[in-house]
Design an enzyme around this catalytic site. Sequence first.
Site, mmCIF file in Angstrom:
data_model
loop_
_atom_site.group_PDB
_atom_site.id
_atom_site.type_symbol
_atom_site.label_atom_id
_atom_site.label_comp_id
_atom_site.label_asym_id
_atom_site.label_seq_id
_atom_site.Cartn_x
_atom_site.Cartn_y
_atom_site.Cartn_z
ATOM 1 N N ARG A 1 0.632 39.056 -14.401
ATOM 2 C CA ARG A 1 0.082 40.078 -13.520
ATOM 3 C C ARG A 1 1.142 40.561 -12.514
ATOM 4 O O ARG A 1 1.789 39.734 -11.856
ATOM 5 C CB ARG A 1 -1.128 39.453 -12.846
ATOM 6 C CG ARG A 1 -1.182 39.443 -11.368
ATOM 7 C CD ARG A 1 -2.373 38.734 -10.815
ATOM 8 N NE ARG A 1 -2.971 39.549 -9.803
ATOM 9 C CZ ARG A 1 -3.311 39.123 -8.586
ATOM 10 N NH1 ARG A 1 -3.158 37.851 -8.261
ATOM 11 N NH2 ARG A 1 -3.833 39.932 -7.720
ATOM 12 N N TYR B 1 4.317 39.326 -7.770
ATOM 13 C CA TYR B 1 3.945 37.903 -7.725
ATOM 14 C C TYR B 1 4.926 36.978 -8.443
ATOM 15 O O TYR B 1 4.794 35.759 -8.346
ATOM 16 C CB TYR B 1 2.529 37.716 -8.300
ATOM 17 C CG TYR B 1 1.475 38.461 -7.513
ATOM 18 C CD1 TYR B 1 1.202 38.117 -6.192
ATOM 19 C CD2 TYR B 1 0.778 39.530 -8.071
ATOM 20 C CE1 TYR B 1 0.251 38.812 -5.457
ATOM 21 C CE2 TYR B 1 -0.179 40.231 -7.346
ATOM 22 C CZ TYR B 1 -0.428 39.866 -6.037
ATOM 23 O OH TYR B 1 -1.365 40.551 -5.306
ATOM 24 N N ASN C 1 -5.416 29.696 -1.727
ATOM 25 C CA ASN C 1 -5.056 31.114 -1.829
ATOM 26 C C ASN C 1 -6.340 31.833 -2.238
ATOM 27 O O ASN C 1 -6.706 31.847 -3.414
ATOM 28 C CB ASN C 1 -3.959 31.336 -2.868
ATOM 29 C CG ASN C 1 -3.523 32.803 -2.907
ATOM 30 O OD1 ASN C 1 -4.212 33.675 -2.361
ATOM 31 N ND2 ASN C 1 -2.400 33.082 -3.540
ATOM 32 N N ALA D 1 -7.927 38.066 -3.403
ATOM 33 C CA ALA D 1 -8.570 39.276 -2.855
ATOM 34 C C ALA D 1 -9.711 38.944 -1.888
ATOM 35 O O ALA D 1 -10.010 39.728 -0.977
ATOM 36 C CB ALA D 1 -9.073 40.153 -3.995
ATOM 37 N N HIS E 1 -9.591 39.170 2.096
ATOM 38 C CA HIS E 1 -9.794 40.380 2.891
ATOM 39 C C HIS E 1 -11.269 40.769 3.006
ATOM 40 O O HIS E 1 -11.596 41.745 3.671
ATOM 41 C CB HIS E 1 -8.985 41.531 2.267
ATOM 42 C CG HIS E 1 -7.623 41.101 1.790
ATOM 43 N ND1 HIS E 1 -6.661 40.648 2.672
ATOM 44 C CD2 HIS E 1 -7.076 40.987 0.537
ATOM 45 C CE1 HIS E 1 -5.566 40.308 1.971
ATOM 46 N NE2 HIS E 1 -5.799 40.498 0.688
ATOM 47 N N GLU F 1 -3.639 28.335 4.363
ATOM 48 C CA GLU F 1 -3.829 29.549 3.556
ATOM 49 C C GLU F 1 -2.461 29.978 3.020
ATOM 50 O O GLU F 1 -1.495 30.006 3.778
ATOM 51 C CB GLU F 1 -4.420 30.627 4.469
ATOM 52 C CG GLU F 1 -4.580 31.994 3.846
ATOM 53 C CD GLU F 1 -4.922 33.059 4.909
ATOM 54 O OE1 GLU F 1 -4.847 32.771 6.130
ATOM 55 O OE2 GLU F 1 -5.234 34.176 4.500
ATOM 56 N N SER G 1 2.653 36.934 -2.005
ATOM 57 C CA SER G 1 3.313 38.162 -1.547
ATOM 58 C C SER G 1 3.209 38.270 -0.026
ATOM 59 O O SER G 1 2.374 37.602 0.592
ATOM 60 C CB SER G 1 2.643 39.377 -2.196
ATOM 61 O OG SER G 1 1.293 39.473 -1.764
HETATM 62 C C1 DQA Z 1 -2.536 37.351 -2.754
HETATM 63 C C2 DQA Z 1 -2.611 38.653 -1.951
HETATM 64 C C3 DQA Z 1 -3.976 39.303 -2.109
HETATM 65 O O1 DQA Z 1 -4.022 40.517 -1.355
HETATM 66 C C4 DQA Z 1 -4.240 39.635 -3.566
HETATM 67 O O2 DQA Z 1 -5.535 40.166 -3.721
HETATM 68 C C5 DQA Z 1 -4.018 38.475 -4.473
HETATM 69 C C6 DQA Z 1 -2.910 37.560 -4.213
HETATM 70 C C7 DQA Z 1 -1.132 36.712 -2.716
HETATM 71 O O3 DQA Z 1 -1.035 35.548 -3.069
HETATM 72 O O4 DQA Z 1 -0.149 37.377 -2.366
HETATM 73 O O5 DQA Z 1 -4.693 38.332 -5.473
HETATM 74 O O6 DQA Z 1 -3.431 36.406 -2.176
#
Ligand code: DQA
Length: 155
Positions: free
Chosen positions: A17, A22, A73, A76, A79, A97, A101
């Site tokens: 992905r 990532y 982690n 999504a 948020h 947490e 990215s």
């Molecule tokens: C994420 C950042 C989130 O905004 C995104 O939806 C992810 C991965 C990250 O690890 O950078 O799925 O949590």
Amino acid sequence: MKIVVIQGPNINMLGLREVGIYGAMKMEEIHEQMKIAASQSNAELEFFQSNFEGELIDKIQECLGTADGIIINPAAYTHTSVAIRDAIAAVSLPTIEVHISNVYRREEFRQKSLISPVCSGTIVGFGPFGYHLALMGILQICDQIEKLKAAQKQK
Ligand code: DQA
């Protein structure tokens, strides 16, 4: 010391992905590296991934009384999920947490975390290495708690 690593939606797709964001490392490879680091620190790790909010909440709740700390982690759900935030607050365990990215230099909707205020710390933007940093951080925090408890017993 038992630490539960909880991975939210689409983290199982790492390596396939959005590799530019990532990286190419698969989730399983990240977990293998964490296991090596944990064995050197005498820590036990459990891994859990789900694409379902309720399953993530069930797992967080399960940690109460069975784990010393959580690395999460929420992907999504970071948020959007008041429910995941409330679950972390409810179990009141040291929680780190992680975001692979740097969410603060991405879209505006990613720049708000509902989860950060109920966590001990947040690691953002270090790629998969962030999980290693989170592990080091949570072990340090758990160690401090153990030492405090031992000192209080002696009083
Ligand atoms: C994420 C950042 C989130 O905004 C995104 O939806 C992810 C991965 C990250 O690890 O950078 O799925 O949590």
